[in-house]
Design a protein around this motif. Structure first.
Motif, PDB file in Angstrom:
ATOM      1  N   HIS A  26      -8.325   0.376  -5.774  1.00 29.59           N
ATOM      2  CA  HIS A  26      -7.687   0.796  -4.915  1.00 29.59           C
ATOM      3  C   HIS A  26      -6.185   0.209  -5.659  1.00 29.59           C
ATOM      4  CE1 HIS A  26      -8.801   4.500  -2.882  1.00 29.59           C
ATOM      5  NE2 HIS A  26      -9.951   3.268  -2.208  1.00 29.59           N
ATOM      6  N   SER A  27      -6.672  -1.355  -5.497  1.00 29.45           N
ATOM      7  CA  SER A  27      -5.574  -2.523  -5.921  1.00 29.45           C
ATOM      8  C   SER A  27      -4.954  -2.439  -7.727  1.00 29.45           C
ATOM      9  CB  SER A  27      -6.246  -3.809  -5.957  1.00 29.45           C
ATOM     10  OG  SER A  27      -7.446  -3.813  -6.560  1.00 29.45           O
ATOM     11  N   ASN A  28      -6.176  -2.163  -8.733  1.00 34.51           N
ATOM     12  CA  ASN A  28      -5.197  -1.793 -10.187  1.00 34.51           C
ATOM     13  C   ASN A  28      -5.024  -0.214  -9.738  1.00 34.51           C
ATOM     14  OD1 ASN A  28      -7.172  -3.612 -10.787  1.00 34.51           O
ATOM     15  ND2 ASN A  28      -9.052  -2.444 -11.740  1.00 34.51           N
ATOM     16  N   LEU A  29      -5.474   0.581  -9.436  1.00 31.95           N
ATOM     17  CA  LEU A  29      -4.187   1.914  -8.688  1.00 31.95           C
ATOM     18  C   LEU A  29      -2.704   1.525  -8.095  1.00 31.95           C
ATOM     19  CD1 LEU A  29      -4.132   5.376  -9.400  1.00 31.95           C
ATOM     20  CD2 LEU A  29      -5.520   4.864  -7.902  1.00 31.95           C
ATOM     21  N   GLY A  30      -2.554   1.032  -7.159  1.00 33.69           N
ATOM     22  CA  GLY A  30      -1.854   0.279  -6.862  1.00 33.69           C
ATOM     23  C   GLY A  30      -0.931  -0.222  -8.092  1.00 33.69           C
ATOM     24  N   VAL A  31      -1.574  -1.395  -8.128  1.00 37.63           N
ATOM     25  CA  VAL A  31      -0.434  -1.725  -9.840  1.00 37.63           C
ATOM     26  C   VAL A  31      -0.496  -0.896 -10.854  1.00 37.63           C
ATOM     27  CG1 VAL A  31      -0.659  -2.993 -12.284  1.00 37.63           C
ATOM     28  CG2 VAL A  31      -1.762  -4.066  -9.484  1.00 37.63           C
ATOM     29  N   ILE A  32      -0.556   0.079 -11.292  1.00 38.06           N
ATOM     30  CA  ILE A  32      -0.266   1.088 -12.494  1.00 38.06           C
ATOM     31  C   ILE A  32       0.620   1.591 -10.663  1.00 38.06           C
ATOM     32  CG2 ILE A  32      -1.211   3.524 -13.140  1.00 38.06           C
ATOM     33  CD1 ILE A  32      -3.978   1.939 -13.528  1.00 38.06           C
ATOM     34  N   ASP A  34       2.891   1.363  -9.457  1.00 36.18           N
ATOM     35  CA  ASP A  34       3.974   0.188  -9.711  1.00 36.18           C
ATOM     36  C   ASP A  34       4.839  -0.066 -11.098  1.00 36.18           C
ATOM     37  OD1 ASP A  34       6.008  -1.850  -7.862  1.00 36.18           O
ATOM     38  OD2 ASP A  34       4.127  -3.159  -8.130  1.00 36.18           O
ATOM     39  N   SER A  35       3.806   0.094 -11.531  1.00 37.09           N
ATOM     40  CA  SER A  35       4.483  -0.223 -13.358  1.00 37.09           C
ATOM     41  C   SER A  35       5.247   1.170 -14.308  1.00 37.09           C
ATOM     42  CB  SER A  35       3.447  -0.627 -14.129  1.00 37.09           C
ATOM     43  OG  SER A  35       2.368   0.815 -14.111  1.00 37.09           O
ATOM     44  N   GLN A  36       4.415   2.800 -12.929  1.00 37.68           N
ATOM     45  CA  GLN A  36       5.603   3.819 -13.272  1.00 37.68           C
ATOM     46  C   GLN A  36       6.374   3.832 -11.958  1.00 37.68           C
ATOM     47  OE1 GLN A  36       1.732   6.215 -12.654  1.00 37.68           O
ATOM     48  NE2 GLN A  36       1.010   6.654 -14.542  1.00 37.68           N
ATOM     49  N   ASN A  37       7.429   2.687 -11.339  1.00 36.51           N
ATOM     50  CA  ASN A  37       7.949   2.835 -10.958  1.00 36.51           C
ATOM     51  C   ASN A  37       7.404   4.352  -9.541  1.00 36.51           C
ATOM     52  OD1 ASN A  37      10.277   2.483  -9.572  1.00 36.51           O
ATOM     53  ND2 ASN A  37      11.531   3.360 -10.789  1.00 36.51           N
ATOM     54  N   ARG A  38       6.775   3.923  -8.987  1.00 34.90           N
ATOM     55  CA  ARG A  38       6.082   5.010  -7.989  1.00 34.90           C
ATOM     56  C   ARG A  38       6.137   3.702  -6.592  1.00 34.90           C
ATOM     57  NH1 ARG A  38       1.410   9.194 -10.019  1.00 34.90           N
ATOM     58  NH2 ARG A  38       1.400   8.790  -8.222  1.00 34.90           N
ATOM     59  N   PRO A  39       6.441   3.748  -6.208  1.00 34.78           N
ATOM     60  CA  PRO A  39       6.572   2.092  -5.176  1.00 34.78           C
ATOM     61  C   PRO A  39       5.751   2.800  -3.601  1.00 34.78           C
ATOM     62  CG  PRO A  39       8.802   2.764  -4.815  1.00 34.78           C
ATOM     63  CD  PRO A  39       8.327   3.613  -6.109  1.00 34.78           C
ATOM     64  N   PHE A  40       6.359   3.906  -3.562  1.00 35.85           N
ATOM     65  CA  PHE A  40       5.605   4.612  -2.460  1.00 35.85           C
ATOM     66  C   PHE A  40       3.993   5.045  -2.505  1.00 35.85           C
ATOM     67  CE2 PHE A  40      10.037   5.880  -1.099  1.00 35.85           C
ATOM     68  CZ  PHE A  40      10.350   4.726  -0.144  1.00 35.85           C
ATOM     69  N   ASP A  41       3.869   5.437  -3.404  1.00 35.69           N
ATOM     70  CA  ASP A  41       1.713   5.570  -4.147  1.00 35.69           C
ATOM     71  C   ASP A  41       1.408   3.809  -4.218  1.00 35.69           C
ATOM     72  OD1 ASP A  41       2.028   8.205  -3.358  1.00 35.69           O
ATOM     73  OD2 ASP A  41       3.004   8.264  -6.400  1.00 35.69           O
ATOM     74  N   ALA A  42       2.564   3.073  -4.261  1.00 34.92           N
ATOM     75  CA  ALA A  42       2.086   1.885  -4.941  1.00 34.92           C
ATOM     76  C   ALA A  42       1.377   1.168  -3.780  1.00 34.92           C
ATOM     77  CB  ALA A  42       2.475   1.022  -5.640  1.00 34.92           C
ATOM     78  N   ARG A  44       0.782   2.771  -0.721  1.00 38.62           N
ATOM     79  CA  ARG A  44      -0.536   3.083  -0.243  1.00 38.62           C
ATOM     80  C   ARG A  44      -1.830   2.704  -0.490  1.00 38.62           C
ATOM     81  NH1 ARG A  44       0.312   8.571  -2.406  1.00 38.62           N
ATOM     82  NH2 ARG A  44      -1.696   7.751  -3.727  1.00 38.62           N
ATOM     83  N   GLU A  45      -1.746   2.134  -1.706  1.00 38.40           N
ATOM     84  CA  GLU A  45      -3.778   2.403  -2.650  1.00 38.40           C
ATOM     85  C   GLU A  45      -2.983   0.525  -1.879  1.00 38.40           C
ATOM     86  OE1 GLU A  45      -5.533   4.329  -3.951  1.00 38.40           O
ATOM     87  OE2 GLU A  45      -4.258   5.600  -3.370  1.00 38.40           O
ATOM     88  N   GLU A  54      -9.154  -7.109   3.061  1.00 39.17           N
ATOM     89  CA  GLU A  54      -8.311  -7.751   3.790  1.00 39.17           C
ATOM     90  C   GLU A  54      -8.120  -9.624   3.388  1.00 39.17           C
ATOM     91  OE1 GLU A  54      -9.489  -9.859   8.022  1.00 39.17           O
ATOM     92  OE2 GLU A  54      -8.552  -8.095   7.863  1.00 39.17           O
ATOM     93  N   HIS A  55      -8.769 -10.186   2.526  1.00 38.36           N
ATOM     94  CA  HIS A  55      -8.687 -11.776   1.424  1.00 38.36           C
ATOM     95  C   HIS A  55      -8.431 -11.232  -0.181  1.00 38.36           C
ATOM     96  CE1 HIS A  55      -8.947 -15.379   1.680  1.00 38.36           C
ATOM     97  NE2 HIS A  55      -9.572 -15.637   1.110  1.00 38.36           N
ATOM     98  N   GLN A  56      -7.297 -11.159   0.058  1.00 37.92           N
ATOM     99  CA  GLN A  56      -6.376 -10.767  -1.798  1.00 37.92           C
ATOM    100  C   GLN A  56      -5.274 -10.898  -1.829  1.00 37.92           C
ATOM    101  OE1 GLN A  56      -7.913  -6.435  -3.380  1.00 37.92           O
ATOM    102  NE2 GLN A  56      -8.674  -6.128  -1.492  1.00 37.92           N
ATOM    103  N   PRO A  57      -5.208 -12.183  -1.914  1.00 37.91           N
ATOM    104  CA  PRO A  57      -3.444 -13.592  -1.728  1.00 37.91           C
ATOM    105  C   PRO A  57      -3.056 -11.951  -2.447  1.00 37.91           C
ATOM    106  CG  PRO A  57      -4.919 -14.859  -1.743  1.00 37.91           C
ATOM    107  CD  PRO A  57      -6.709 -13.464  -1.978  1.00 37.91           C
ATOM    108  N   GLN A  58      -3.313 -12.549  -3.876  1.00 28.64           N
ATOM    109  CA  GLN A  58      -2.521 -12.060  -4.967  1.00 28.64           C
ATOM    110  C   GLN A  58      -1.938 -10.055  -4.639  1.00 28.64           C
ATOM    111  OE1 GLN A  58      -1.187 -13.443  -8.110  1.00 28.64           O
ATOM    112  NE2 GLN A  58      -0.377 -11.282  -7.642  1.00 28.64           N
ATOM    113  N   LEU A  59      -3.060  -9.547  -3.821  1.00 25.55           N
ATOM    114  CA  LEU A  59      -2.632  -8.417  -3.509  1.00 25.55           C
ATOM    115  C   LEU A  59      -1.579  -8.151  -2.062  1.00 25.55           C
ATOM    116  CD1 LEU A  59      -3.002  -5.302  -4.169  1.00 25.55           C
ATOM    117  CD2 LEU A  59      -4.504  -4.845  -2.406  1.00 25.55           C
TER     118      LEU A  59
END
Length: 185
Positions: A26-32, A34-42, A44-45, A54-59
Motif C-alpha cells: 500500500h505504501s508503494n502504491l501511494g508513492v506511485i 504521488d508520482s502520478q500527481n494523484r494526491p488523494f489516491d496517494a 488513501r494508500e 503505524e510505525h512507519q516514520p518515512q511513510l
C-alpha cells in the motif's frame, strides 16, 4: 524509480491482491500515485498502510508532504509530529515540519524544527537552508536585527558547503551579504 509508473502501479495492485494486508504494498502504491500527481489516491494508500503498520516514520513524512501539497498544513504537521515521536532523530520530518511552520509564519516553531533537523543530521543541506530562510524572513520584517541576517547567511553558507548546486541560494547570499566599504587610499 525508472519512471514506468503504469507498470509499477499494476505490480503494486497485484501485490495487494495477493496480500491485502501488506503495508508495504500500500505504501508503494501511494508513492506511485504521488508520482502520478494523484494526491488523494496517494493519501488513501498511505493511510491504509499506516492502519496496517503505524510505525512507519518515512511513510508519515510522505503523507505529510501529500497533505502539504493540498495546503492542509496542520494535518501535515500532525504527521511530522507523529514521525518524530516514532524516531526522534528523523531529520526529514523536522525539515518538513519547519517548512509547514514557515508557511504558517510561525517562525519560532519553524526555526526550532529546522535546528532539530540540523542536530539530527548535521549533513542536511535542507536543514541549514531552512534555518537561513527563517532567520532571513525575520530579519526582513525587522532590519534592526542584523544578528538574524548574519545567522541566516552562516546557515546558507553551510547549506552551500553541503550542497553547492543551489544557484538560487547563491543569489540570496549575494543579495543579503553586507557590502563592505572600499578602503580609503
Amino acid at each position: 524509480q525508472l519512471g514506468k509508473n503504469d507498470q509499477a502501479e499494476q505490480y503494486a495492485l497485484d501485490a495487494i491482491k495477493i496480500d491485502p494486508k501488506n503495508p508495504h504494498a500500500h505504501s508503494n502504491l501511494g508513492v506511485i500515485y504521488d508520482s502520478q500527481n494523484r494526491p488523494f489516491d496517494a493519501i488513501r494508500e498511505y493511510k491504509i498502510s499506516l492502519e496496517l503498520d503505524e510505525h512507519q516514520p518515512q511513510l508519515l513524512v510522505n503523507l505529510g508532504v501529500a497533505d502539504m501539497k493540498q495546503e492542509r498544513l496542520k494535518a501535515a504537521i500532525s504527521c511530522f509530529v507523529q514521525a518524530v515521536r516514532q524516531d526522534p532523530n528523523f531529520a526529514p520530518a523536522y525539515e518538513q515540519m519547519g517548512s509547514c511552520y514557515f508557511q504558517l509564519r510561525q517562525y519560532g516553531d519553524a526555526l526550532a524544527a529546522f535546528e532539530k533537523a540540523a542536530v539530527a543530521d548535521p549533513a542536511s543541506a535542507a536543514a541549514y537552508r531552512g534555518i537561513g530562510a527563517t532567520c532571513m524572513g525575520q530579519y526582513i520584517l525587522d532590519r534592526t536585527k542584523v544578528e538574524l541576517r548574519d545567522k541566516a547567511l552562516d546557515a546558507w553558507n553551510r547549506s552551500l558547503e553541503l550542497q553547492s548546486d543551489q544557484k538560487d541560494l547563491l543569489r540570496l547570499v549575494e543579495k543579503y551579504r553586507p557590502k563592505t566599504a572600499a578602503p580609503d587610499l
